[in-house]
Scaffold this motif. Structure first.
Motif, PDB file in Angstrom:
ATOM      1  N   VAL A  64       0.846  -1.191   0.000  1.00 44.07           N
ATOM      2  CA  VAL A  64       0.000   0.000   0.000  1.00 44.07           C
ATOM      3  C   VAL A  64       0.882   1.242   0.000  1.00 44.07           C
ATOM      4  O   VAL A  64       2.030   1.200   0.464  1.00 44.07           O
ATOM      5  CB  VAL A  64      -0.946   0.034   1.223  1.00 44.07           C
ATOM      6  N   ALA A  65       0.356   2.336  -0.513  1.00 44.66           N
ATOM      7  CA  ALA A  65       1.100   3.591  -0.489  1.00 44.66           C
ATOM      8  C   ALA A  65       1.373   3.989   0.961  1.00 44.66           C
ATOM      9  O   ALA A  65       0.467   3.945   1.806  1.00 44.66           O
ATOM     10  CB  ALA A  65       0.316   4.687  -1.206  1.00 44.66           C
ATOM     11  N   GLU A  66       2.610   4.346   1.260  1.00 39.38           N
ATOM     12  CA  GLU A  66       2.973   4.700   2.630  1.00 39.38           C
ATOM     13  C   GLU A  66       2.103   5.845   3.145  1.00 39.38           C
ATOM     14  O   GLU A  66       1.699   5.864   4.303  1.00 39.38           O
ATOM     15  CB  GLU A  66       4.454   5.056   2.705  1.00 39.38           C
ATOM     16  N   ALA A  67       1.795   6.808   2.275  1.00 44.19           N
ATOM     17  CA  ALA A  67       0.987   7.956   2.688  1.00 44.19           C
ATOM     18  C   ALA A  67      -0.432   7.547   3.083  1.00 44.19           C
ATOM     19  O   ALA A  67      -1.122   8.298   3.780  1.00 44.19           O
ATOM     20  CB  ALA A  67       0.940   8.987   1.562  1.00 44.19           C
ATOM     21  N   LEU A  68      -0.887   6.362   2.631  1.00 40.67           N
ATOM     22  CA  LEU A  68      -2.238   5.901   2.936  1.00 40.67           C
ATOM     23  C   LEU A  68      -2.246   4.719   3.904  1.00 40.67           C
ATOM     24  O   LEU A  68      -3.304   4.185   4.227  1.00 40.67           O
ATOM     25  CB  LEU A  68      -2.944   5.488   1.638  1.00 40.67           C
ATOM     26  N   ARG A  69      -1.074   4.338   4.376  1.00 39.68           N
ATOM     27  CA  ARG A  69      -0.968   3.113   5.178  1.00 39.68           C
ATOM     28  C   ARG A  69      -1.891   3.136   6.390  1.00 39.68           C
ATOM     29  O   ARG A  69      -2.628   2.173   6.638  1.00 39.68           O
ATOM     30  CB  ARG A  69       0.477   2.897   5.623  1.00 39.68           C
ATOM     31  N   GLU A  70      -1.874   4.200   7.169  1.00 42.94           N
ATOM     32  CA  GLU A  70      -2.677   4.237   8.390  1.00 42.94           C
ATOM     33  C   GLU A  70      -4.169   4.184   8.082  1.00 42.94           C
ATOM     34  O   GLU A  70      -4.927   3.494   8.776  1.00 42.94           O
ATOM     35  CB  GLU A  70      -2.334   5.489   9.201  1.00 42.94           C
ATOM     36  N   SER A  71      -4.606   4.906   7.060  1.00 42.31           N
ATOM     37  CA  SER A  71      -6.032   4.903   6.725  1.00 42.31           C
ATOM     38  C   SER A  71      -6.461   3.549   6.178  1.00 42.31           C
ATOM     39  O   SER A  71      -7.576   3.081   6.444  1.00 42.31           O
ATOM     40  CB  SER A  71      -6.356   6.019   5.721  1.00 42.31           C
ATOM     41  N   VAL A  72      -5.591   2.891   5.416  1.00 41.39           N
ATOM     42  CA  VAL A  72      -5.913   1.562   4.898  1.00 41.39           C
ATOM     43  C   VAL A  72      -6.053   0.569   6.048  1.00 41.39           C
ATOM     44  O   VAL A  72      -7.024  -0.192   6.125  1.00 41.39           O
ATOM     45  CB  VAL A  72      -4.846   1.083   3.897  1.00 41.39           C
ATOM     46  N   LEU A  73      -5.098   0.570   6.964  1.00 43.63           N
ATOM     47  CA  LEU A  73      -5.131  -0.369   8.076  1.00 43.63           C
ATOM     48  C   LEU A  73      -6.324  -0.125   8.999  1.00 43.63           C
ATOM     49  O   LEU A  73      -6.875  -1.059   9.579  1.00 43.63           O
ATOM     50  CB  LEU A  73      -3.828  -0.297   8.871  1.00 43.63           C
ATOM     51  N   ALA A  74      -6.720   1.129   9.120  1.00 41.75           N
ATOM     52  CA  ALA A  74      -7.881   1.448   9.951  1.00 41.75           C
ATOM     53  C   ALA A  74      -9.175   0.908   9.323  1.00 41.75           C
ATOM     54  O   ALA A  74     -10.158   0.666  10.026  1.00 41.75           O
ATOM     55  CB  ALA A  74      -7.989   2.960  10.141  1.00 41.75           C
ATOM     56  N   ARG A  75      -9.136   0.704   8.010  1.00 42.01           N
ATOM     57  CA  ARG A  75     -10.334   0.287   7.283  1.00 42.01           C
ATOM     58  C   ARG A  75     -10.419  -1.226   7.095  1.00 42.01           C
ATOM     59  O   ARG A  75     -11.521  -1.795   7.124  1.00 42.01           O
ATOM     60  CB  ARG A  75     -10.329   0.974   5.912  1.00 42.01           C
ATOM     61  N   LEU A  76      -9.304  -1.892   6.912  1.00 41.17           N
ATOM     62  CA  LEU A  76      -9.324  -3.295   6.537  1.00 41.17           C
ATOM     63  C   LEU A  76      -9.792  -4.202   7.674  1.00 41.17           C
ATOM     64  O   LEU A  76      -9.432  -4.012   8.821  1.00 41.17           O
ATOM     65  CB  LEU A  76      -7.942  -3.751   6.076  1.00 41.17           C
ATOM     66  N   ASP A  77     -10.566  -5.213   7.294  1.00 43.48           N
ATOM     67  CA  ASP A  77     -11.051  -6.191   8.263  1.00 43.48           C
ATOM     68  C   ASP A  77      -9.886  -7.015   8.802  1.00 43.48           C
ATOM     69  O   ASP A  77      -9.074  -7.550   8.042  1.00 43.48           O
ATOM     70  CB  ASP A  77     -12.059  -7.136   7.593  1.00 43.48           C
ATOM     71  N   GLY A  78      -9.788  -7.114  10.111  1.00 44.00           N
ATOM     72  CA  GLY A  78      -8.774  -7.947  10.734  1.00 44.00           C
ATOM     73  C   GLY A  78      -7.410  -7.305  10.843  1.00 44.00           C
ATOM     74  O   GLY A  78      -6.467  -7.930  11.327  1.00 44.00           O
ATOM     75  N   ALA A  79      -7.279  -6.049  10.410  1.00 38.17           N
ATOM     76  CA  ALA A  79      -5.974  -5.381  10.482  1.00 38.17           C
ATOM     77  C   ALA A  79      -5.748  -4.840  11.882  1.00 38.17           C
ATOM     78  O   ALA A  79      -6.655  -4.283  12.501  1.00 38.17           O
ATOM     79  CB  ALA A  79      -5.905  -4.246   9.467  1.00 38.17           C
ATOM     80  N   GLU A  80      -4.552  -5.004  12.361  1.00 36.02           N
ATOM     81  CA  GLU A  80      -4.181  -4.454  13.659  1.00 36.02           C
ATOM     82  C   GLU A  80      -3.638  -3.042  13.451  1.00 36.02           C
ATOM     83  O   GLU A  80      -2.937  -2.782  12.470  1.00 36.02           O
ATOM     84  CB  GLU A  80      -3.096  -5.308  14.306  1.00 36.02           C
ATOM     85  N   PRO A  81      -3.978  -2.096  14.325  1.00 33.11           N
ATOM     86  CA  PRO A  81      -3.479  -0.723  14.178  1.00 33.11           C
ATOM     87  C   PRO A  81      -1.962  -0.655  14.079  1.00 33.11           C
ATOM     88  O   PRO A  81      -1.410   0.206  13.401  1.00 33.11           O
ATOM     89  CB  PRO A  81      -3.993  -0.024  15.438  1.00 33.11           C
TER      90      PRO A  81
END
Length: 249
Positions: free
Chosen positions: A104-121
């Motif tokens: 994933v794009a580093e600039a979007l990493r936090e927002s992607v992880l906050a959205r994905l099912d099962g992703a840990e912060p």
């Protein structure tokens, strides 16, 4: 000698706004925007050669499924997907989410992880690379027996999504232009009435908006659906019928 022989005319296809009620293309002046709710999905495109990403990021990805996730509000265009675009100069992170190593794009990493099912912060970053490092890698289409390439596109941004853009040359202008440069087919499996043409696997005979649920459910069963949510946005409508239009070649 006709005009086409002189190079004045070129017959072909390109994506246009299409009203399924009019059964015709619409000019920009005939399109108005209204609010619409669409299914927004994050979908994993698995690397055909998992070792390729390991070599690029220099990390041990043993036991993980290397994938590039895309985000789209038009799941019905996925049957026409022929590539995934990255920006050549963007920095991409490889992050562990469950049993996957997602790019994933580093600039979007936090927002992607906050959205994905099962992703840990605090999902671990396993490595990084530029978009250009991944150019021409082969990906597996999420539900068709088709391999698609990673291509470079200057139109890819970090305003939303994952930093990877699902590319269907028959359903988007940027997609079409990238496809022309890279020799992709202008694939359009949707008829003028908005129904998938005969022979289209999974969604043959379905209207595009009804196909959304079928495609989403199928991807969930296959384990490539990373997230789905309702997404409210401004969407083009026909000024005559006040109904949503689609982009088709």
């Amino acid at each position: 000698m006709c005009s086409s022989d002189l190079g004045h005319l070129n017959k072909g296809f390109k994506p246009v706004h299409w009203c399924m009620d009019c059964g015709s293309a619409l000019a920009e002046a005939e399109v108005e925007y209204q609010d619409k709710t669409s299914p927004a999905v994050d979908v994993a495109f698995d690397l055909v050669d998992p070792s390729a990403l390991q070599a690029i990021c220099g990390q041990d990805l043993e036991g993980l499924r290397p994938s590039i996730p895309i985000w789209t509000t038009t799941p019905w265009t996925l049957p026409a997907n022929l590539a995934v675009c990255l920006h050549p100069e963007l920095e991409y992170s490889v992050v562990r989410v469950g049993d996957r190593a997602l790019v994933v794009a580093e600039a979007l990493r936090e927002s992607v992880l906050a959205r994905l099912d099962g992703a840990e912060p605090a999902a671990s970053v396993l490595g990084s690379c530029s978009g250009a490092d991944l150019d021409k890698l082969a990906l597996q289409h999420p539900f068709y027996d088709r391999q698609v390439p990673v291509l470079m596109g200057e139109h890819v941004t970090v305003e939303a999504g994952t930093g990877a853009v699902h590319t269907a040359p028959g359903h988007g202008l940027d997609d079409f232009l990238i496809g022309q440069v890279n020799g992709l087919e202008v694939l359009n499996p949707v008829g003028g009435n908005g129904v998938f043409v005969p022979g289209t696997p999974l969604v043959e005979g379905l209207h595009v908006f009804k196909a959304n649920d079928v495609i989403v459910d199928h991807m969930r069963v296959l384990g490539v659906l990373l997230h789905v949510d309702d997404y409210g946005h401004s969407y083009p409508h026909c000024w005559r019928h006040k109904t949503p239009v689609i982009f088709r070649a």
